[in-house]
Design a protein around this motif. Structure first.
Motif, mmCIF file in Angstrom:
data_model
loop_
_atom_site.group_PDB
_atom_site.id
_atom_site.type_symbol
_atom_site.label_atom_id
_atom_site.label_comp_id
_atom_site.label_asym_id
_atom_site.label_seq_id
_atom_site.Cartn_x
_atom_site.Cartn_y
_atom_site.Cartn_z
ATOM 1 N N PHE A 144 0.720 -1.374 -0.397
ATOM 2 C CA PHE A 144 -0.386 0.058 0.102
ATOM 3 C C PHE A 144 0.729 0.825 -0.168
ATOM 4 O O PHE A 144 1.657 1.560 0.839
ATOM 5 N N TYR A 164 2.304 9.453 8.732
ATOM 6 C CA TYR A 164 2.140 7.959 8.559
ATOM 7 C C TYR A 164 3.128 7.832 10.007
ATOM 8 O O TYR A 164 5.008 8.022 9.826
ATOM 9 N N ARG A 344 -8.346 -1.220 11.806
ATOM 10 C CA ARG A 344 -7.739 -0.145 11.002
ATOM 11 C C ARG A 344 -7.571 -0.562 10.099
ATOM 12 O O ARG A 344 -7.357 0.005 8.829
ATOM 13 N N ASN A 345 -6.960 -1.881 9.685
ATOM 14 C CA ASN A 345 -6.463 -3.044 9.401
ATOM 15 C C ASN A 345 -7.028 -3.449 7.520
ATOM 16 O O ASN A 345 -7.334 -3.290 6.688
ATOM 17 N N ARG A 348 -9.931 -0.005 7.424
ATOM 18 C CA ARG A 348 -8.778 2.209 7.300
ATOM 19 C C ARG A 348 -9.877 3.182 7.911
ATOM 20 O O ARG A 348 -9.632 3.718 7.865
ATOM 21 N N GLN A 349 -10.463 2.436 9.225
ATOM 22 C CA GLN A 349 -11.264 2.791 10.098
ATOM 23 C C GLN A 349 -11.704 2.198 11.288
ATOM 24 O O GLN A 349 -11.251 0.710 11.002
ATOM 25 N N ASN A 350 -12.805 2.694 12.731
ATOM 26 C CA ASN A 350 -11.731 2.658 13.415
ATOM 27 C C ASN A 350 -13.064 1.455 13.848
ATOM 28 O O ASN A 350 -13.349 0.395 14.831
ATOM 29 N N SER A 379 -5.269 -7.326 7.071
ATOM 30 C CA SER A 379 -4.835 -7.031 5.411
ATOM 31 C C SER A 379 -5.452 -7.975 4.195
ATOM 32 O O SER A 379 -5.521 -7.052 3.460
ATOM 33 N N ARG A 382 -9.023 -7.243 3.842
ATOM 34 C CA ARG A 382 -8.353 -5.931 2.921
ATOM 35 C C ARG A 382 -9.339 -5.439 1.911
ATOM 36 O O ARG A 382 -9.608 -6.309 0.941
#
Length: 431
Positions: A144, A164, A344-345, A348-350, A379, A382
């Motif tokens: 990514f 980051y 998060r993985n 990409r949000q909580n 990951s 996703r």
């Protein structure tokens, strides 16, 4: 304060156009955020990877690879990339690709103008080297990254990249509060403290954040990890860990790192002699035996008032054998934090989208709330369809997976192609 020879970020790039425009803005942003960035202005590049560059890559936490059209025109850059990808695999270095006016697919498959330039660079090169270069570019393109064509505002992309950092992990402030209390930085009395926990629980990530936040308090600091020790081990690979020459070489690197200068003509008891008046911060990570600790930080009295030694290990007996009675045992995150970590993985949000709540909760549960397992599974899942999630969960229910080693095994055995395999290795490097 001694000059640091460890870096937060190592930038890899090619071309004056990139250096004078995008890269100069990125480095300026890093500097404003007090992020220690390697700068190669005074280093003359040649056909071989100079030791200075190799050291800079291996001691950096993050490598940012800025790929423009001309990146592949340099055998130097391609060899530099080989070293970066090696460090990602062996030492869990984070790698961030940035595509500057370039299509990532052209990097992945070496096509288009990028591919033509690459072929020209490969001319008269050994076939084995060309294969390695191709593999490095393909693997890099599966990580990514950031694509300049996807951003309307380059300044915002620069800011996003500079933001980051591993500090953006779930629950990090709780860990920091516990450790800062244990370390009592305001006290002038030296102290040795341990960070303990099972594999994959996040000890190194926590230690890195702690080091980055507090190293400015000290006259000298060093983070001794596997990469640091391996450089001595490689030179004396066949030696017993207590071999004099290997011990001497490790001490030389250690003292040079803290004092910011090369040392010659010193003896093996020189740590106390050189550092007894220095307030230092020393981290020793992934400790499996007593050798490194005995050699570099045998006693807190070797160092000046206010010094702090932090030892990271999964073995409590190593801490107790060294007289370290104060240690922080890293706990597993709660179910709520584990789900947030996973999301998060995965998204990409909580938190998960409403129709994924049940699937996400069960997936996080199968990782045993272990941060490394949550990274790998999140990951891997996703962007996948619900059916793929359900199929995976059925496999987990039948096999009764739970341990991180089993999750990693599942992930690797389930690879369908080289792209999947590259993603797996990237996920594993982030653990």
């Amino acid at each position: 304060m001694a000059k640091s020879y460890s870096y937060d970020v190592f930038p890899s790039f090619r071309g004056a156009d990139v250096r004078k425009s995008f890269l100069s803005h990125l480095i300026k942003e890093f500097d404003q955020k007090h992020i220690n960035t390697f700068k190669d202005n005074k280093i003359e590049r040649s056909q071989s990877l100079k030791p200075t560059l190799e050291k800079a890559i291996r001691t950096s936490k993050i490598a940012v690879v800025v790929l423009s059209q001309n990146y592949a025109s340099s055998s130097w850059c391609l060899n530099e990339l080989l070293e970066i990808m090696y460090c990602m695999e062996e030492f869990r270095q984070i790698v961030i690709p940035v595509y500057y006016g370039l299509d990532p697919s052209h990097v992945r498959h070496q096509t288009g103008d990028f591919g033509e330039i690459f072929e020209n660079t490969c001319h008269n090169q050994p076939e084995e080297l060309k294969v390695r270069w191709r593999g490095a570019l393909s693997n890099l393109a599966n990580i990514f990254g950031y694509h300049s064509k996807s951003w309307d505002n380059e300044a915002k992309m620069v800011e996003e990249i500079a933001n980051y950092d591993s500090e953006d992990i779930v629950g990090i402030e709780n860990h920091m509060a516990e450790l800062e209390s244990l370390l009592d930085f305001e006290s002038e009395k030296g102290r040795m403290v341990g960070i303990m926990g099972s594999s994959g629980i996040g000890k190194t990530t926590i230690a890195r954040v702690l080091f980055n936040r507090h190293s400015h308090r000290f006259q000298g600091s060093v983070f001794v990890d596997k990469a640091f020790v391996s450089r001595s081990m490689e030179i004396y690979g066949g030696a017993n860990p207590y071999d004099y020459n290997m011990k001497f070489h490790l001490l030389e690197k250690f003292l040079s790192e803290i004092l910011g200068k090369d040392l010659k003509n010193f003896h093996t008891g020189a740590v106390e002699e050189k550092l007894k008046n220095h307030k230092v911060l020393i981290f020793v990570d992934d400790l499996e035996n007593h050798f490194v600790l005995d050699t570099l930080a045998g006693d807190i009295n070797w160092f000046g008032p206010g010094s702090r030694i932090i030892v990271i290990t999964k073995h409590e007996h190593i801490l107790r054998a060294h007289g370290i009675d104060h240690f922080y045992k890293v706990p597993l995150p709660s179910d709520g934090l584990a789900l947030q970590f996973f999301c998060r993985n995965a998204f990409r949000q909580n938190s998960p989208p409403g129709d994924f709540m049940e699937l996400a909760s069960e997936s996080a549960l199968h990782a045993g709330n272990l941060p490394s397992g949550l990274v790998v599974l999140g990951s891997y899942l996703r962007g996948r369809y619900k059916k793929e999630w359900i199929d995976m969960l059925i496999m987990f229910r039948k096999r009764q997976f739970g341990k991180i080693e089993e999750i990693l095994k599942f992930r690797y055995n389930g690879l369908n192609n080289q792209n999947d395999e590259a993603i797996f290795h990237h996920c594993r490097s982030r653990l």
